[in-house]
Motif scaffolding. Structure first.
Motif, short mmCIF file in Angstrom:
data_model
loop_
_atom_site.label_atom_id
_atom_site.label_comp_id
_atom_site.label_asym_id
_atom_site.label_seq_id
_atom_site.Cartn_x
_atom_site.Cartn_y
_atom_site.Cartn_z
N GLY A 335 0.81 -1.21 0.00
CA GLY A 335 0.00 0.00 0.00
C GLY A 335 0.84 1.26 0.00
N CYS A 336 2.10 1.16 0.46
CA CYS A 336 2.96 2.34 0.43
C CYS A 336 3.27 2.75 -1.00
N GLY A 382 -3.36 2.23 2.75
CA GLY A 382 -2.42 2.50 1.68
C GLY A 382 -2.66 3.84 0.99
N LEU A 383 -3.90 4.31 1.01
CA LEU A 383 -4.20 5.59 0.35
C LEU A 383 -3.60 6.76 1.09
N THR A 385 -0.69 6.29 3.23
CA THR A 385 0.68 6.07 3.67
C THR A 385 1.65 6.66 2.64
N VAL A 388 3.59 6.90 -1.67
CA VAL A 388 2.52 6.94 -2.66
C VAL A 388 1.18 6.75 -1.97
N GLY A 389 0.48 7.82 -1.72
CA GLY A 389 -0.86 7.74 -1.16
C GLY A 389 -1.73 8.65 -2.01
NA NA Z 1 0.18 4.57 0.06
#
Ligand code: NA
Ligand code: NA
Lengths: 440, 173, 323
Positions: A335-336, A382-383, A385, A388-389
């Protein structure tokens, strides 16, 4: 190279392609097509598969819910439903310490109840609430972070596009998943509000002060949110009670929000065109990933890797809880750097059979739903973190004066609250399954 | 010249959106008819099939604009740290690969359509020929080929970005 | 050399036909080939696509073998539709076996053209189809306005004549559609009920008096032609020995056995089974009879003598039934 080795190699190659900015759907399609070519040994079966794969992937009744929910979110913003939600929340709690930020989270939760997408929720509420937060003297870090976190409620609170995709992949009942997501979604909103109240006490200069609104105005503001409540009850209630399918529910929602927007003067030919372009781009993005993921998943299935992997994990004799923990941590790491939908499409075909083969003391139906909600939560983390979120980028692009590093810093406590919630829900399945059990 | 391709892609998205709006209205009409079955009304015949075909056609119409608009999901993790030449190469390779994938897909969609026509396959309820859906989808698929070709030409320096069409690459996705 | 056969179908692995017909077939082929053929079965559309694509997947070599319902591609198998005509199938407990033997003969004698692009391994039908509904169906009148799922064009045509509102969809979608209220009921045989858990969602089942069953559907188990041709002669023999009339009958028999299990499970769940008496069944038969006439007229447009095919099919069914 055996087909299993081939499939194992395809993971790092796929991730490599994605990291150098090959569009995710294209990267998955390429890996799938090339991998299947090696397994078949000739191009003919592959070309024959492509005869029907495009049309049957897109012309799919279950997936038609996606563009309709996206259209509904566009209309909801046009109709001022997002503004009325925020104004009502602000009127009631804006004068508390950190109250405007709490109102933003509350409004996100309300908007999440009529919108199936996190990005749409973040973008819509960001446009409405960000100027108000800055005007009220909230710091850039807290303003952007609370909205990015609040945006995840768009998917955590049903209806939810990610849950729809999970239900389709795992052949679970969408209505039951929606029902189960409700309590965890509320817990998420409560968690974010607690974070804000701690945050403004530790950093008093990050929040401004607001005068309390008169009682009459509070009630007036609350009363003006009735269309949201009616639409939510119609859509989610209709889907859950079985009056209509999720696709029909989304159509009813798009119709209802469109009607409100039209009556309020927000929907005209020009804004209709803009909402169509917004829906078109988001739909195109999702369906390109669905197409790529379909091709990639066919290749994985052909290679027999998921089956072997699941056998191997089960054969290792690890405790089911350890396996679950490993999977959830893997999602957090992915998710990162990846977005939620592609993560689900990529991994559920592998992890879901594994989880279903393990014993958590739950019947299969409940296990599938509980795991779905856990996956939903970790991919939503993940959105927000770094690095890349998607929600962080969306909100940050709206607040041009706030450096992304401030947003990264501001969001950290929100991520922590997500992790605590995930651990609690994983340890106590009964919380997630409560709503399901009392209604069946 | 390229401006016409951009316009075409945008119109195509608009038509796809109108199809979606039509499906919304049709679904609501169908639910209403179903609820009022006692009054002699009924659901729209073949409502499920219509939603399916309509969604398929709409998605094909959406994709060209999604691409020209830079709307596809990407991850910028390493990209920002890559040298300019490498970035250019990746971007060009993506355009070419997308074009190649879409040309093959469109060609095969055509084959699929001919096959469905030859076999006289129809839908369940309306018994509408299946190939109609394929044929309608071909329109969007062909516009897609044009869009990816244009993008490739621009990237190769053989064509110009049209004036006044700010195509932003959405950050982070 | 080692040959891998990929078998693709639309039901979960624990479904009755996958478990009691396809899996045994795979084991037998592997054993008879002395381990030189390896069969990989992919259930539940794991290799992608929709149930309606399965026949083409075998034809096109996307998979090597596929099992599917012919009626999922309306219009594609006009001659085989004869086996879906209402009340053509017997209603006894060997119905599917008898019908499957007849279907195999019929496919080879009268419908070979429809299967010319594949190596046909088996053709079969399911047992007597019946109604599974939320509200009890005690007569023709109860069906009026009910949303009932039909699996094929002909079954949907029949539902229209009987006064129901038909909804066409492949069987894997039935569970969700029933639980969501999209459907008031479905037509399926007893066999597939347990794996779709239909008896948990609907509590009423309606069967028919007399010696005829409401309807049935035809299935094909087909192999890619080029794949078959590419096999060495001895492996071809293995496939030949495990296909044809005997395999078709075995699939039919598995259907009959599974029907009994499915019926028992519904009874055990305390569900209500209504058997319409012979007089009422006759009313249904008469009401649905125009499906047959319409079909004959319709296939005439395709240059097919439907009346003759019906005659031949009925004779074949009778012949296998009295044996
Ligand atoms: Na992320
Ligand atoms: Na939502």
């Amino acid at each position: 190279m055996s087909s299993i080795e081939l499939a194992a190699w395809s993971f790092p190659i796929l991730l490599g392609l994605i990291f150098i900015r090959v569009p995710i759907g294209l990267a998955m399609a390429l890996c799938g097509v090339v991998g299947a070519y090696f397994i078949y040994g000739t191009p003919a079966p592959l070309l024959n598969q492509l005869k029907h794969v495009g049309y049957t992937t897109f012309a799919n009744y279950n997936l038609s819910v996606v563009p309709l929910f996206l259209l509904m979110g566009q209309f909801a913003a046009l109709g001022g439903l997002s503004r009325s939600l925020f104004k009502a929340a602000e009127a009631w709690v804006g004068h508390w310490r950190g109250g405007v930020a709490m109102a933003a989270v509350g409004a996100c939760a309300g908007f999440g109840a009529i919108c199936g997408s996190s990005l749409a929720t973040a973008a819509t509420m960001g446009q409405v609430a960000l100027p108000e937060l800055r005007r009220a003297g909230y710091s850039g870090a807290l303003s952007t972070a609370c909205l990015a976190a609040g945006g995840t409620l768009g998917i955590l609170i049903p209806p939810s596009v990610v849950l729809v995709i999970y239900a389709i992949l795992t052949e679970q009942n969408i209505a039951k998943l929606f029902l189960a997501a409700f309590i965890p979604g509320i817990l998420a909103a409560v968690g974010y509000i607690i974070v804000i109240s701690v945050y403004v006490r530790l950093k008093p200069d990050s929040a401004g002060h607001m005068e309390p609104a008169p009682m009459a105005e509070r009630w007036r503001a609350l009363a003006s949110t009735w269309p949201v409540i009616v639409i939510f009850l119609a859509v989610v209630g209709g889907i859950y009670s079985g009056v209509f399918t999720p696709t029909e529910g989304a159509a009813v929602g798009a119709f209802g929000t469109g009607l409100v927007a039209w009556l309020s003067g927000g929907l005209n030919l020009k804004t209709l065109r803009e909402s169509i372009y917004g829906t078109a781009v988001a739909t195109g993005m999702i369906f390109m990933i669905v197409l790529g993921a379909g091709l990639y998943n066919t290749f994985l299935a052909l290679s027999q890797l998921p089956q072997e992997l699941a056998q191997w994990v089960i054969g290792m004799g690890l405790s089911p809880w350890v396996v679950l923990a490993i999977i959830l941590v893997l999602y957090l790491l992915l998710g990162c750097v990846m977005d939620s939908l592609s993560m689900i499409l990529l991994t559920i075909p592998i992890f879901f059979p594994m989880i279903m083969g393990l014993d958590f003391g739950l019947p299969p139906d409940e296990k599938a739903i509980w795991f779905g909600i856990l996956v939903l939560i970790v991919v939503e983390v993940g959105l927000i973190t770094p690095p890349v979120g998607m929600n962080l980028f969306v909100i940050n692009s709206l607040a041009r004066d706030v450096p992304i590093a401030h947003t990264y810093r501001g969001v950290t406590p929100f991520v922590l609250s997500d992790l605590v919630r995930t651990a609690i829900l994983a340890a106590f399945p009964a919380i997630t399954l409560f709503a399901l059990r009392i209604t069946s | 010249m390229t401006v016409w391709v951009f316009r075409l892609a945008k119109w195509s998205a608009l038509v796809g959106g109108l199809v979606l709006v039509a499906l919304t209205l049709m679904s609501v009409a169908s639910i209403t008819g179903r609820a009022l079955i006692g009054l002699g009304l009924g659901p729209v015949p073949g409502d499920f099939e219509l939603v399916e075909i309509g969604t398929g056609v709409a998605v094909f119409l959406f994709l060209p604009w999604t691409y020209l608009r830079g709307g596809h999901a990407t991850v910028d993790l390493l990209y920002d740290r890559m040298p300019a030449a490498a970035r250019k190469a990746v971007s060009m390779a993506c355009d070419l690969l997308m074009l190649a994938l879409w040309v093959v897909l469109t060609w095969k969609l055509w084959d699929g359509m001919l096959e469905k026509r030859e076999y006289l396959e129809t839908s369940f309820i309306l018994q509408m020929p299946v190939w109609w859906g394929y044929a309608a989808s071909l329109v969007g698929a062909l516009i897609g080929c044009l869009a990816y070709l244009t993008k490739t030409l621009i990237n190769l320096g053989l064509a110009q970005y049209p004036q006044g069409w700010p195509v932003q690459h959405a950050g982070g996705h | 050399q080692q040959v891998t056969l990929r078998v693709h179908h639309f039901l979960p692995a624990q479904g009755s036909i996958p478990k009691t017909a396809i899996e045994p077939w795979a084991k037998k082929v592997e054993a008879d080939s002395g381990g030189r053929i390896k069969v990989q079965v992919f259930p539940a559309m794991q290799l992608g696509g929709t149930p309606a694509q399965l026949f083409d997947q075998a034809k096109d070599g996307v998979v090597d073998v596929s099992w599917t319902v012919l009626g999922y591609t309306p219009g594609r198998f006009p001659r085989m539709e004869v086996f879906e005509i209402p009340f053509i199938a017997p209603s006894h407990d060997r119905s599917a076996e008898v019908m499957s033997k007849a279907a195999w003969d019929f496919a080879n004698k009268f419908a070979a053209e429809e299967f010319k692009d594949v190596k046909l391994l088996a053709v079969h039908t399911h047992g007597p189809g019946l109604l599974h509904t939320k509200q009890p169906v005690t007569g023709l009148e109860s069906l009026r306005g009910m949303k009932i799922r039909g699996g094929t064009r002909i079954v949907n045509n029949m539902l229209v004549k009987l006064g129901a509102t038909p909804v066409g969809m492949p069987v894997p979608q039935v569970t969700e559609a029933l639980s969501k209220g999209v459907l008031d009921g479905t037509t399926i045989p007893w066999e597939v009920g347990p794996s779709l858990r239909v008896h948990e969602i609907v509590k009423n089942h309606t069967t028919f008096g007399g010696d005829r069953a409401l309807y049935t559907m035809a299935f094909a188990f087909s192999m890619n032609k080029a794949k078959y041709e590419s096999l060495p002669p001895d492996l071809k023999k293995v496939i030949d020995a495990n296909s044809g009339a005997a395999l078709s009958a075995a699939f039919g028999k598995a259907m009959d056995e599974a029907d009994k299990i499915g019926r028992d499970i519904a009874l055990k769940a305390g569900n209500k089974i209504t058997q319409l008496d012979v007089a009422e069944t006759q009313r249904w038969l008469r009401t649905a009879s125009s499906v047959e006439d319409d079909w004959v007229k319709e296939v005439k447009g395709k240059g097919i003598d439907g009346a003759a095919l019906l005659r031949e099919a009925r004779a074949m069914i009778k012949q296998h039934d009295t044996k």
